[in-house]
Scaffold this motif. Structure first.
Motif, PDB file in Angstrom:
ATOM      1  N   LEU A  25      28.714  27.883  25.703  1.00 32.47           N
ATOM      2  CA  LEU A  25      27.370  27.755  25.157  1.00 32.47           C
ATOM      3  C   LEU A  25      26.394  28.429  26.112  1.00 32.47           C
ATOM      4  O   LEU A  25      26.347  28.092  27.297  1.00 32.47           O
ATOM      5  CB  LEU A  25      26.962  26.289  25.006  1.00 32.47           C
ATOM      6  N   LEU A  26      25.632  29.383  25.615  1.00 34.22           N
ATOM      7  CA  LEU A  26      24.572  30.037  26.378  1.00 34.22           C
ATOM      8  C   LEU A  26      23.252  29.611  25.768  1.00 34.22           C
ATOM      9  O   LEU A  26      22.980  29.908  24.593  1.00 34.22           O
ATOM     10  CB  LEU A  26      24.719  31.558  26.340  1.00 34.22           C
ATOM     11  N   ASP A  27      22.461  28.888  26.531  1.00 33.98           N
ATOM     12  CA  ASP A  27      21.172  28.366  26.051  1.00 33.98           C
ATOM     13  C   ASP A  27      21.343  27.631  24.723  1.00 33.98           C
ATOM     14  O   ASP A  27      20.533  27.773  23.799  1.00 33.98           O
ATOM     15  CB  ASP A  27      20.149  29.498  25.944  1.00 33.98           C
ATOM     16  N   GLY A  28      22.432  26.869  24.616  1.00 32.99           N
ATOM     17  CA  GLY A  28      22.686  26.053  23.438  1.00 32.99           C
ATOM     18  C   GLY A  28      23.345  26.772  22.269  1.00 32.99           C
ATOM     19  O   GLY A  28      23.649  26.151  21.260  1.00 32.99           O
ATOM     20  N   LYS A  29      23.571  28.083  22.397  1.00 34.16           N
ATOM     21  CA  LYS A  29      24.184  28.864  21.313  1.00 34.16           C
ATOM     22  C   LYS A  29      25.626  29.198  21.651  1.00 34.16           C
ATOM     23  O   LYS A  29      25.944  29.565  22.778  1.00 34.16           O
ATOM     24  CB  LYS A  29      23.393  30.153  21.066  1.00 34.16           C
ATOM     25  N   VAL A  30      26.504  29.088  20.655  1.00 29.33           N
ATOM     26  CA  VAL A  30      27.926  29.354  20.838  1.00 29.33           C
ATOM     27  C   VAL A  30      28.162  30.837  21.110  1.00 29.33           C
ATOM     28  O   VAL A  30      27.615  31.703  20.421  1.00 29.33           O
ATOM     29  CB  VAL A  30      28.726  28.917  19.588  1.00 29.33           C
ATOM     30  N   VAL A  31      28.977  31.112  22.117  1.00 28.24           N
ATOM     31  CA  VAL A  31      29.453  32.466  22.408  1.00 28.24           C
ATOM     32  C   VAL A  31      30.972  32.416  22.279  1.00 28.24           C
ATOM     33  O   VAL A  31      31.617  31.581  22.915  1.00 28.24           O
ATOM     34  CB  VAL A  31      29.066  32.916  23.835  1.00 28.24           C
ATOM     35  N   GLU A  32      31.539  33.278  21.434  1.00 30.03           N
ATOM     36  CA  GLU A  32      32.990  33.275  21.227  1.00 30.03           C
ATOM     37  C   GLU A  32      33.691  33.932  22.419  1.00 30.03           C
ATOM     38  O   GLU A  32      33.381  35.065  22.780  1.00 30.03           O
ATOM     39  CB  GLU A  32      33.359  34.032  19.950  1.00 30.03           C
ATOM     40  N   PRO A  33      34.650  33.227  23.026  1.00 30.46           N
ATOM     41  CA  PRO A  33      35.408  33.830  24.121  1.00 30.46           C
ATOM     42  C   PRO A  33      36.331  34.943  23.599  1.00 30.46           C
ATOM     43  O   PRO A  33      36.738  34.929  22.446  1.00 30.46           O
ATOM     44  CB  PRO A  33      36.236  32.685  24.686  1.00 30.46           C
ATOM     45  N   GLU A  34      36.625  35.875  24.477  1.00 30.87           N
ATOM     46  CA  GLU A  34      37.588  36.940  24.179  1.00 30.87           C
ATOM     47  C   GLU A  34      38.955  36.509  24.700  1.00 30.87           C
ATOM     48  O   GLU A  34      39.054  35.852  25.726  1.00 30.87           O
ATOM     49  CB  GLU A  34      37.173  38.242  24.865  1.00 30.87           C
ATOM     50  N   THR A  35      40.005  36.906  23.988  1.00 33.73           N
ATOM     51  CA  THR A  35      41.361  36.536  24.367  1.00 33.73           C
ATOM     52  C   THR A  35      42.058  37.717  25.019  1.00 33.73           C
ATOM     53  O   THR A  35      42.062  38.817  24.481  1.00 33.73           O
ATOM     54  CB  THR A  35      42.161  36.118  23.112  1.00 33.73           C
ATOM     55  N   TYR A  36      42.618  37.478  26.200  1.00 33.20           N
ATOM     56  CA  TYR A  36      43.439  38.462  26.901  1.00 33.20           C
ATOM     57  C   TYR A  36      44.822  37.844  27.044  1.00 33.20           C
ATOM     58  O   TYR A  36      45.034  36.960  27.860  1.00 33.20           O
ATOM     59  CB  TYR A  36      42.849  38.795  28.277  1.00 33.20           C
ATOM     60  N   GLU A  37      45.763  38.287  26.221  1.00 30.55           N
ATOM     61  CA  GLU A  37      47.098  37.688  26.160  1.00 30.55           C
ATOM     62  C   GLU A  37      47.910  37.921  27.430  1.00 30.55           C
ATOM     63  O   GLU A  37      48.681  37.067  27.826  1.00 30.55           O
ATOM     64  CB  GLU A  37      47.875  38.234  24.959  1.00 30.55           C
ATOM     65  N   GLY A  38      47.781  39.093  28.024  1.00 34.24           N
ATOM     66  CA  GLY A  38      48.545  39.393  29.231  1.00 34.24           C
ATOM     67  C   GLY A  38      48.397  40.841  29.626  1.00 34.24           C
ATOM     68  O   GLY A  38      48.885  41.729  28.949  1.00 34.24           O
ATOM     69  N   ASP A  39      47.667  41.068  30.702  1.00 34.22           N
ATOM     70  CA  ASP A  39      47.447  42.411  31.234  1.00 34.22           C
ATOM     71  C   ASP A  39      48.051  42.483  32.621  1.00 34.22           C
ATOM     72  O   ASP A  39      47.951  41.532  33.398  1.00 34.22           O
ATOM     73  CB  ASP A  39      45.942  42.716  31.361  1.00 34.22           C
ATOM     74  N   SER A  40      48.630  43.609  32.958  1.00 31.94           N
ATOM     75  CA  SER A  40      49.109  43.821  34.321  1.00 31.94           C
ATOM     76  C   SER A  40      47.888  43.944  35.226  1.00 31.94           C
ATOM     77  O   SER A  40      46.972  44.722  34.940  1.00 31.94           O
ATOM     78  CB  SER A  40      49.961  45.084  34.398  1.00 31.94           C
ATOM     79  N   ILE A  41      47.848  43.139  36.279  1.00 36.58           N
ATOM     80  CA  ILE A  41      46.713  43.166  37.200  1.00 36.58           C
ATOM     81  C   ILE A  41      47.219  43.303  38.631  1.00 36.58           C
ATOM     82  O   ILE A  41      48.342  42.932  38.942  1.00 36.58           O
ATOM     83  CB  ILE A  41      45.838  41.893  37.095  1.00 36.58           C
ATOM     84  N   THR A  42      46.365  43.867  39.471  1.00 36.31           N
ATOM     85  CA  THR A  42      46.623  43.919  40.899  1.00 36.31           C
ATOM     86  C   THR A  42      45.494  43.175  41.583  1.00 36.31           C
ATOM     87  O   THR A  42      44.324  43.453  41.332  1.00 36.31           O
ATOM     88  CB  THR A  42      46.695  45.382  41.393  1.00 36.31           C
ATOM     89  N   VAL A  43      45.861  42.207  42.406  1.00 33.97           N
ATOM     90  CA  VAL A  43      44.890  41.370  43.097  1.00 33.97           C
ATOM     91  C   VAL A  43      44.984  41.657  44.592  1.00 33.97           C
ATOM     92  O   VAL A  43      46.073  41.616  45.161  1.00 33.97           O
ATOM     93  CB  VAL A  43      45.174  39.873  42.836  1.00 33.97           C
ATOM     94  N   GLN A  44      43.843  41.955  45.199  1.00 28.95           N
ATOM     95  CA  GLN A  44      43.776  42.159  46.647  1.00 28.95           C
ATOM     96  C   GLN A  44      43.116  40.935  47.246  1.00 28.95           C
ATOM     97  O   GLN A  44      41.942  40.682  46.985  1.00 28.95           O
ATOM     98  CB  GLN A  44      42.967  43.422  46.963  1.00 28.95           C
ATOM     99  N   GLY A  45      43.864  40.147  48.008  1.00 23.19           N
ATOM    100  CA  GLY A  45      43.331  38.907  48.557  1.00 23.19           C
ATOM    101  C   GLY A  45      43.195  38.931  50.065  1.00 23.19           C
ATOM    102  O   GLY A  45      43.832  39.725  50.746  1.00 23.19           O
ATOM    103  N   VAL A  46      42.348  38.033  50.572  1.00 25.39           N
ATOM    104  CA  VAL A  46      42.203  37.844  52.017  1.00 25.39           C
ATOM    105  C   VAL A  46      43.074  36.673  52.446  1.00 25.39           C
ATOM    106  O   VAL A  46      43.447  35.824  51.641  1.00 25.39           O
ATOM    107  CB  VAL A  46      40.735  37.595  52.433  1.00 25.39           C
TER     108      VAL A  46
END
Length: 162
Positions: free
Chosen positions: A84-105
Motif C-alpha cells: 500500500l502506497l499512501d493507502g492505495k494498492v500497488v500490485e507486486p511484480e513476480t520474479y520466479e527465478g533469475d540467476s543473480i550474483t551477489v557481492q557481499g562484505v
C-alpha cells in the motif's frame, strides 16, 4: 534488479545492515545513484522512517529469497504479498527465478561471507516511479510458508533543488 538489490543488502555487516535495521537509520547506506532500495526484514515486522532523494525511483522486495532453482520454486509456490502506497494498492511484480550474483562484505547477514556468490533469486517485488516531494506511507507485507515479513515505511521525499 534482484542482483543489484542483494548486493546492496549484503554490502553492510549486521550492525549497520538495512535489512536488520529496526527504525530506518540504515536506509541511506550504500545507495546507488539511479534507484533507491528499501529493505524487508529477516522475519517479523518493523516501522522505519527514511528520507529519499527527489527524482529517485524506489525498489523493494515484498518477500524474497535466494538459493537454487528448487528453493525458489518451493518459495514462490507459497509467496504472497501486499503493498500500500499512501493507502492505495500497488500490485507486486513476480520474479520466479533469475540467476543473480551477489557481492557481499565480511559479516553480512545475507551470505555471511565476503566475496561473490552466484545463486537463483526470486520473490515478489515492488518498483515505484519517483514520488512527489513530501511525506508518504509505504506498507509492505509478504509471506511464504512459515516466513513472514512486514515493514511500515514513513518516507520523506526531499523537495527537488531549483
Amino acid at each position: 534488479m534482484q542482483g543489484r538489490w542483494w548486493t546492496w543488502a549484503a554490502s553492510e555487516p549486521e550492525a549497520t545492515n538495512p535489512v536488520a535495521d529496526t527504525d530506518g537509520r540504515a536506509c541511506g547506506r550504500n545507495q546507488p545513484h539511479d534507484v533507491w532500495f528499501l529493505a524487508g526484514t529477516f522475519g517479523g515486522q518493523v516501522e522505519r522512517a527514511c528520507e529519499v532523494p527527489s527524482g529517485r525511483p524506489i525498489a523493494a522486495p515484498v518477500v524474497n529469497t535466494f538459493g537454487d532453482r528448487q528453493d525458489c520454486a518451493a518459495f514462490m509456490g507459497m509467496a504472497q504479498g501486499t503493498v500500500l502506497l499512501d493507502g492505495k494498492v500497488v500490485e507486486p511484480e513476480t520474479y520466479e527465478g533469475d540467476s543473480i550474483t551477489v557481492q557481499g562484505v565480511q559479516g553480512n547477514p545475507l551470505t555471511g561471507e565476503e566475496g561473490r556468490v552466484t545463486a537463483t533469486g526470486c520473490g515478489l517485488w515492488v518498483q515505484l516511479p519517483p514520488l512527489d516531494s513530501g511525506k508518504h506511507s509505504l506498507k509492505i507485507r509478504g509471506r511464504s510458508g512459515d516466513f513472514s515479513t512486514g515493514v511500515d515505511y514513513a518516507l520523506t521525499v526531499a523537495a527537488s533543488a531549483a
